[in-house]
Write a protein that holds these residues in place. Structure first.
Motif, PDB file in Angstrom:
ATOM      1  N   HIS A 154      68.903  35.696  50.112  1.00 37.69           N
ATOM      2  CA  HIS A 154      68.656  35.182  51.288  1.00 37.69           C
ATOM      3  C   HIS A 154      67.354  35.752  51.971  1.00 37.69           C
ATOM      4  CE1 HIS A 154      73.100  34.322  52.052  1.00 37.69           C
ATOM      5  NE2 HIS A 154      72.516  36.054  52.014  1.00 37.69           N
ATOM      6  N   GLN A 155      65.780  35.130  51.014  1.00 37.55           N
ATOM      7  CA  GLN A 155      64.634  35.146  51.042  1.00 37.55           C
ATOM      8  C   GLN A 155      64.025  34.306  51.209  1.00 37.55           C
ATOM      9  OE1 GLN A 155      64.112  38.721  48.160  1.00 37.55           O
ATOM     10  NE2 GLN A 155      64.268  40.190  50.076  1.00 37.55           N
ATOM     11  N   ASN A 156      62.853  34.087  52.375  1.00 39.23           N
ATOM     12  CA  ASN A 156      62.119  32.885  51.424  1.00 39.23           C
ATOM     13  C   ASN A 156      61.180  33.328  49.673  1.00 39.23           C
ATOM     14  OD1 ASN A 156      63.259  30.825  53.408  1.00 39.23           O
ATOM     15  ND2 ASN A 156      61.866  32.309  54.380  1.00 39.23           N
ATOM     16  N   LEU A 157      60.654  32.143  49.774  1.00 37.00           N
ATOM     17  CA  LEU A 157      59.452  32.427  48.970  1.00 37.00           C
ATOM     18  C   LEU A 157      58.604  31.069  47.855  1.00 37.00           C
ATOM     19  CD1 LEU A 157      58.456  34.218  45.616  1.00 37.00           C
ATOM     20  CD2 LEU A 157      60.360  32.657  44.771  1.00 37.00           C
ATOM     21  N   VAL A 158      57.882  31.849  48.480  1.00 35.23           N
ATOM     22  CA  VAL A 158      56.965  31.000  48.075  1.00 35.23           C
ATOM     23  C   VAL A 158      56.508  30.563  46.289  1.00 35.23           C
ATOM     24  CG1 VAL A 158      54.043  29.729  47.657  1.00 35.23           C
ATOM     25  CG2 VAL A 158      55.410  30.360  50.219  1.00 35.23           C
ATOM     26  N   LEU A 159      56.427  29.865  45.630  1.00 37.11           N
ATOM     27  CA  LEU A 159      56.360  29.806  43.948  1.00 37.11           C
ATOM     28  C   LEU A 159      55.414  28.900  43.418  1.00 37.11           C
ATOM     29  CD1 LEU A 159      57.638  30.086  41.313  1.00 37.11           C
ATOM     30  CD2 LEU A 159      59.186  28.500  41.359  1.00 37.11           C
ATOM     31  N   SER A 160      54.011  28.533  42.316  1.00 31.86           N
ATOM     32  CA  SER A 160      53.590  27.691  42.433  1.00 31.86           C
ATOM     33  C   SER A 160      53.919  27.344  41.536  1.00 31.86           C
ATOM     34  CB  SER A 160      52.463  28.612  42.856  1.00 31.86           C
ATOM     35  OG  SER A 160      51.924  29.227  41.432  1.00 31.86           O
ATOM     36  N   CYS A 161      54.447  25.958  40.611  1.00 32.50           N
ATOM     37  CA  CYS A 161      54.676  25.598  39.890  1.00 32.50           C
ATOM     38  C   CYS A 161      53.913  24.045  39.792  1.00 32.50           C
ATOM     39  CB  CYS A 161      56.082  25.731  40.050  1.00 32.50           C
ATOM     40  SG  CYS A 161      56.401  25.022  38.913  1.00 32.50           S
ATOM     41  N   SER A 162      53.569  24.011  38.795  1.00 31.74           N
ATOM     42  CA  SER A 162      52.832  21.746  38.329  1.00 31.74           C
ATOM     43  C   SER A 162      54.474  20.866  38.986  1.00 31.74           C
ATOM     44  CB  SER A 162      52.476  21.915  37.342  1.00 31.74           C
ATOM     45  OG  SER A 162      53.666  22.372  36.457  1.00 31.74           O
ATOM     46  N   ALA A 163      56.094  21.885  38.568  1.00 29.73           N
ATOM     47  CA  ALA A 163      56.366  20.315  38.695  1.00 29.73           C
ATOM     48  C   ALA A 163      56.181  18.713  38.979  1.00 29.73           C
ATOM     49  CB  ALA A 163      57.182  20.865  40.692  1.00 29.73           C
ATOM     50  N   LEU A 164      56.030  18.482  37.551  1.00 31.96           N
ATOM     51  CA  LEU A 164      55.258  17.223  37.300  1.00 31.96           C
ATOM     52  C   LEU A 164      56.081  15.812  37.327  1.00 31.96           C
ATOM     53  CD1 LEU A 164      52.192  18.437  34.518  1.00 31.96           C
ATOM     54  CD2 LEU A 164      52.441  18.542  37.522  1.00 31.96           C
ATOM     55  N   LYS A 165      57.440  16.860  37.174  1.00 32.33           N
ATOM     56  CA  LYS A 165      58.252  15.678  36.308  1.00 32.33           C
ATOM     57  C   LYS A 165      59.749  15.854  37.724  1.00 32.33           C
ATOM     58  CE  LYS A 165      57.269  15.217  31.582  1.00 32.33           C
ATOM     59  NZ  LYS A 165      57.940  14.309  30.254  1.00 32.33           N
ATOM     60  N   ARG A 166      60.059  14.254  37.656  1.00 30.37           N
ATOM     61  CA  ARG A 166      61.609  14.589  38.740  1.00 30.37           C
ATOM     62  C   ARG A 166      62.518  15.548  38.145  1.00 30.37           C
ATOM     63  NH1 ARG A 166      64.430  12.276  42.960  1.00 30.37           N
ATOM     64  NH2 ARG A 166      66.061  12.871  43.150  1.00 30.37           N
ATOM     65  N   THR A 167      62.885  16.070  36.405  1.00 29.82           N
ATOM     66  CA  THR A 167      63.368  16.331  35.541  1.00 29.82           C
ATOM     67  C   THR A 167      63.144  17.816  36.111  1.00 29.82           C
ATOM     68  OG1 THR A 167      62.239  16.041  34.114  1.00 29.82           O
ATOM     69  CG2 THR A 167      64.316  14.508  34.414  1.00 29.82           C
ATOM     70  N   TYR A 168      61.766  18.242  35.763  1.00 30.46           N
ATOM     71  CA  TYR A 168      61.484  19.781  36.596  1.00 30.46           C
ATOM     72  C   TYR A 168      61.965  20.654  37.594  1.00 30.46           C
ATOM     73  CZ  TYR A 168      58.419  18.704  32.516  1.00 30.46           C
ATOM     74  OH  TYR A 168      57.282  18.453  31.446  1.00 30.46           O
ATOM     75  N   ARG A 169      61.911  19.053  39.064  1.00 32.54           N
ATOM     76  CA  ARG A 169      61.942  19.659  40.050  1.00 32.54           C
ATOM     77  C   ARG A 169      63.526  19.249  40.120  1.00 32.54           C
ATOM     78  NH1 ARG A 169      57.508  15.750  40.896  1.00 32.54           N
ATOM     79  NH2 ARG A 169      59.106  14.241  41.401  1.00 32.54           N
ATOM     80  N   ASP A 170      64.170  18.465  39.438  1.00 35.10           N
ATOM     81  CA  ASP A 170      65.573  18.795  39.604  1.00 35.10           C
ATOM     82  C   ASP A 170      66.206  20.247  39.231  1.00 35.10           C
ATOM     83  OD1 ASP A 170      66.021  15.866  40.853  1.00 35.10           O
ATOM     84  OD2 ASP A 170      66.117  15.366  39.096  1.00 35.10           O
ATOM     85  N   LEU A 171      65.457  20.379  37.963  1.00 35.32           N
ATOM     86  CA  LEU A 171      65.776  22.188  37.429  1.00 35.32           C
ATOM     87  C   LEU A 171      65.934  23.395  38.723  1.00 35.32           C
ATOM     88  CD1 LEU A 171      67.152  23.670  34.949  1.00 35.32           C
ATOM     89  CD2 LEU A 171      65.091  23.993  34.783  1.00 35.32           C
ATOM     90  N   LEU A 172      65.099  23.327  39.213  1.00 31.04           N
ATOM     91  CA  LEU A 172      64.451  23.506  40.456  1.00 31.04           C
ATOM     92  C   LEU A 172      65.943  23.561  41.506  1.00 31.04           C
ATOM     93  CD1 LEU A 172      60.408  23.871  39.970  1.00 31.04           C
ATOM     94  CD2 LEU A 172      62.597  25.729  38.888  1.00 31.04           C
ATOM     95  N   ARG A 173      65.529  22.532  41.801  1.00 26.24           N
ATOM     96  CA  ARG A 173      66.409  22.479  42.691  1.00 26.24           C
ATOM     97  C   ARG A 173      68.278  23.291  42.876  1.00 26.24           C
ATOM     98  NH1 ARG A 173      63.473  18.450  44.229  1.00 26.24           N
ATOM     99  NH2 ARG A 173      64.242  16.209  42.490  1.00 26.24           N
TER     100      ARG A 173
END
Length: 160
Positions: free
Chosen positions: A67-86
């Motif tokens: 239950h903590q917030n986090l700011v993460l820097s990541c290129s997340a260039l592709k939708r598939t990468y963002r979907d994985l992180l989500r």
């Protein structure tokens, strides 16, 4: 999120400080083989990024579970990468820092402490997939001063 040289680390650190929450520098989790490859001017493949993205996904999952917030820097260039992180946190918000190639090039030329060479900018721009309408996030122009960007992010997240 965004290509190399767009300010992910600086804006991420400033945002985390403004919100008094932890910041995680995604680049620090690249395995040595990835760093060596990039230093040699060789773009990473999806396979190269797979384990790295899993580590970042785990960071997000741990923050969510605690239950903590986090700011993460990541290129997340592709939708598939963002979907994985989500998958780690369906409420994940992406802030896409974008700008003209010339501005990013000038910024990359000024930094001397990063493993990513300017020669890889074009491969990142080619891989970049913009946030889609069903992805929670916002796109900000890096021509704005960092303080303005932070204010826009905070205002946007407060209203969402």
């Amino acid at each position: 999120m965004g290509v190399c040289g767009c300010g992910k680390s600086e804006i991420g650190q400033r945002l985390a400080t403004a919100l008094a929450i932890p910041f995680s520098e995604g680049d620090s989790y690249h395995p040595p083989a990835n760093i060596q490859k990039m230093q040699s001017g060789i773009p990473l493949t999806d396979t190269d990024r797979a384990d790295w993205l899993q580590v970042l996904k785990q960071q997000l999952a741990t923050a969510r579970d605690n239950h903590q917030n986090l700011v993460l820097s990541c290129s997340a260039l592709k939708r598939t990468y963002r979907d994985l992180l989500r998958e780690a946190d369906p409420a994940l918000v992406f802030v896409h820092l974008h700008g003209e190639r010339a501005l990013i090039t000038s910024r990359m030329r000024m930094r001397n402490d990063h493993f990513m060479p300017l020669s890889l900018l074009d491969s990142q721009l080619a891989d970049l997939q913009m946030l889609e309408v069903d992805e929670t996030g916002l796109r900000l122009n890096i021509e704005q001063p960092p303080a303005t960007l932070i204010e826009e992010i905070i205002d946007w997240t407060a209203g969402s």
